[in-house]
Design an enzyme around this catalytic site. Sequence first.
Site, PDB file in Angstrom:
ATOM      1  N   TYR A 131       0.798  -1.228   0.000  1.00 38.64           N
ATOM      2  CA  TYR A 131       0.000   0.000   0.000  1.00 38.64           C
ATOM      3  C   TYR A 131       0.832   1.280   0.000  1.00 38.64           C
ATOM      4  O   TYR A 131       0.277   2.372   0.013  1.00 38.64           O
ATOM      5  CB  TYR A 131      -0.956   0.004   1.208  1.00 38.64           C
ATOM      6  CG  TYR A 131      -2.202  -0.819   0.964  1.00 38.64           C
ATOM      7  CD1 TYR A 131      -2.123  -2.208   0.872  1.00 38.64           C
ATOM      8  CD2 TYR A 131      -3.446  -0.217   0.819  1.00 38.64           C
ATOM      9  CE1 TYR A 131      -3.263  -2.967   0.643  1.00 38.64           C
ATOM     10  CE2 TYR A 131      -4.591  -0.970   0.589  1.00 38.64           C
ATOM     11  CZ  TYR A 131      -4.492  -2.337   0.508  1.00 38.64           C
ATOM     12  OH  TYR A 131      -5.621  -3.082   0.271  1.00 38.64           O
ATOM     13  N   LYS A 182       3.556 -15.161   3.099  1.00 42.26           N
ATOM     14  CA  LYS A 182       3.848 -16.022   1.953  1.00 42.26           C
ATOM     15  C   LYS A 182       5.369 -16.116   1.852  1.00 42.26           C
ATOM     16  O   LYS A 182       5.978 -15.852   0.822  1.00 42.26           O
ATOM     17  CB  LYS A 182       3.207 -15.403   0.700  1.00 42.26           C
ATOM     18  CG  LYS A 182       3.171 -16.302  -0.497  1.00 42.26           C
ATOM     19  CD  LYS A 182       2.273 -17.522  -0.372  1.00 42.26           C
ATOM     20  CE  LYS A 182       2.502 -18.455  -1.539  1.00 42.26           C
ATOM     21  NZ  LYS A 182       1.888 -19.776  -1.365  1.00 42.26           N
ATOM     22  N   ASP A 215      -2.239 -18.795   1.767  1.00 41.13           N
ATOM     23  CA  ASP A 215      -3.159 -19.630   0.974  1.00 41.13           C
ATOM     24  C   ASP A 215      -3.794 -20.697   1.865  1.00 41.13           C
ATOM     25  O   ASP A 215      -5.004 -20.930   1.832  1.00 41.13           O
ATOM     26  CB  ASP A 215      -2.462 -20.235  -0.258  1.00 41.13           C
ATOM     27  CG  ASP A 215      -1.116 -20.884   0.051  1.00 41.13           C
ATOM     28  OD1 ASP A 215      -0.601 -20.711   1.165  1.00 41.13           O
ATOM     29  OD2 ASP A 215      -0.574 -21.570  -0.847  1.00 41.13           O
ATOM     30  N   ASP A 239      -6.046  -7.252   3.915  1.00 30.64           N
ATOM     31  CA  ASP A 239      -7.196  -6.737   3.165  1.00 30.64           C
ATOM     32  C   ASP A 239      -8.032  -7.899   2.646  1.00 30.64           C
ATOM     33  O   ASP A 239      -9.257  -7.915   2.774  1.00 30.64           O
ATOM     34  CB  ASP A 239      -6.699  -5.866   1.997  1.00 30.64           C
ATOM     35  CG  ASP A 239      -7.849  -5.357   1.152  1.00 30.64           C
ATOM     36  OD1 ASP A 239      -8.823  -4.857   1.738  1.00 30.64           O
ATOM     37  OD2 ASP A 239      -7.779  -5.479  -0.080  1.00 30.64           O
ATOM     38  N   ASP A 243     -12.014  -9.654   4.238  1.00 29.15           N
ATOM     39  CA  ASP A 243     -13.287  -9.806   3.514  1.00 29.15           C
ATOM     40  C   ASP A 243     -13.810 -11.234   3.694  1.00 29.15           C
ATOM     41  O   ASP A 243     -15.014 -11.451   3.878  1.00 29.15           O
ATOM     42  CB  ASP A 243     -13.125  -9.507   2.012  1.00 29.15           C
ATOM     43  CG  ASP A 243     -13.425  -8.043   1.676  1.00 29.15           C
ATOM     44  OD1 ASP A 243     -13.234  -7.173   2.541  1.00 29.15           O
ATOM     45  OD2 ASP A 243     -13.843  -7.773   0.527  1.00 29.15           O
TER      46      ASP A 243
HETATM   47  C1  IPM Z   1     -10.510  -1.809   3.069  1.00 27.84           C
HETATM   48  C2  IPM Z   1     -10.719  -1.353   1.648  1.00 27.84           C
HETATM   49  C3  IPM Z   1      -9.605  -0.395   1.257  1.00 27.84           C
HETATM   50  C4  IPM Z   1      -8.303  -1.140   1.359  1.00 27.84           C
HETATM   51  C5  IPM Z   1      -9.780   0.232  -0.145  1.00 27.84           C
HETATM   52  C6  IPM Z   1     -11.104   0.967  -0.268  1.00 27.84           C
HETATM   53  C7  IPM Z   1      -8.644   1.154  -0.503  1.00 27.84           C
HETATM   54  O1  IPM Z   1     -10.801  -2.442   0.786  1.00 27.84           O
HETATM   55  O2  IPM Z   1     -10.524  -0.951   3.982  1.00 27.84           O
HETATM   56  O3  IPM Z   1     -10.356  -3.011   3.303  1.00 27.84           O
HETATM   57  O4  IPM Z   1      -7.858  -1.793   0.393  1.00 27.84           O
HETATM   58  O5  IPM Z   1      -7.684  -1.077   2.417  1.00 27.84           O
HETATM   59 MN    MN Z   2     -10.773  -4.366   1.791  1.00 28.33          MN
END
Ligand code: IPM
Ligand code: MN
Length: 345
Positions: A131, A182, A215, A239, A243
């Site tokens: 990032y 990784k 993984d 990140d 999710d």
């Molecule tokens: C998160 C989001 C952000 C990230 C994006 C919107 C830049 O996906 O907060 O997880 O990648 O960190």
């Molecule tokens: Mn995210």
Amino acid sequence: MAKKIAVIPGDGIGPEVIAQGMRVLERLDLDLEFVHFGWNADEFLRTGVSMPPAAMDDIRQNYDAVYLGAFGDPRIPDMKHAADILLGLRFQLDLYVNYRPVKLLNDRLSPLKDKKKIDFVIFRENTEGAYVGMGGNFKKGTPEEIAVQEDVSTRKGVERIIRYAFEFAKRSGRKSVCMSDKSNVMRFGGDLWMRTFEEVAGEYPSIEHFHMFVDALTMQMVRAPEMFEVIVTNNMFGDIVTDLGAALQGGLGVAASGNINPGKVSMFEPIHGSAPKYAGKDVANPIGAMLTAAMMLEYLGHDDEAKLIEDAVIAAVDAGETTKDLGGSLGTKAAGEAVLKKVQM
Ligand code: IPM
Ligand code: MN
């Protein structure tokens, strides 16, 4: 003195879900002062400015927390304003801990057959890795085009997030910390993460520690989520796996996150994005934003009030008084109202 909170609702469904979080925060009648900032895609398209230049210093010096909705708008495909504001806050305020709990609020929300014990915390490094925006293009637009994107790990950055994960485990009575990377392929960064993890783990003999390639981690999060208590990983892997974590706890609509610089002004946001296609339709789930409000209160030292919100959310989910994504039939405002009514003062 009242604690000061910058409220930045942002784009898309951000304003709608933050409005519900604000209702519960205001209802608790704490000594908090809220200042609203309208930085969003509309503002950016009108003025060309994502956030006034002095705003970051103002927040750093004069605020205790930031309560943020979501950023992203199809009219700004390169996400310029989102990157300036969201990543700007993370980097410029040095919010190195991205705290993302994964907790199943109700068994019925588990997408996994027979898997009900889902209760762990992911710590995502939040100021380094892929990032940092280092790299570049060469011969762009030609058939020989090259793109390089650097993945940066520093000893200081790796050590502080790993230490935070162990400190959290110790403080919250969790028994183990899993570090995921990784390192079998990304050998240089991986070596730094592995050595640092072993060294820091040595300072916490009462907490088990283990390593897992990322993984394999995704597979085990689905096959055996009960094996995890605390996971620590880098920015990009964090990140992605958060999710997956959100999906395990009932979907992005319920997931909360904190972007923390311990002891300093920190930022709290639901994990979901701006979801432009649902904006203004009163369908977005406000629970992620409400649990985020609870997390912010906990950070500010209001543990009891944070618990009141969490309990109220669980009660609303138990009663089926939710938006459609959780199987209910309510709109955003009514789902917020349902939680509000269950806050037992
Ligand atoms: C998160 C989001 C952000 C990230 C994006 C919107 C830049 O996906 O907060 O997880 O990648 O960190
Ligand atoms: Mn995210």
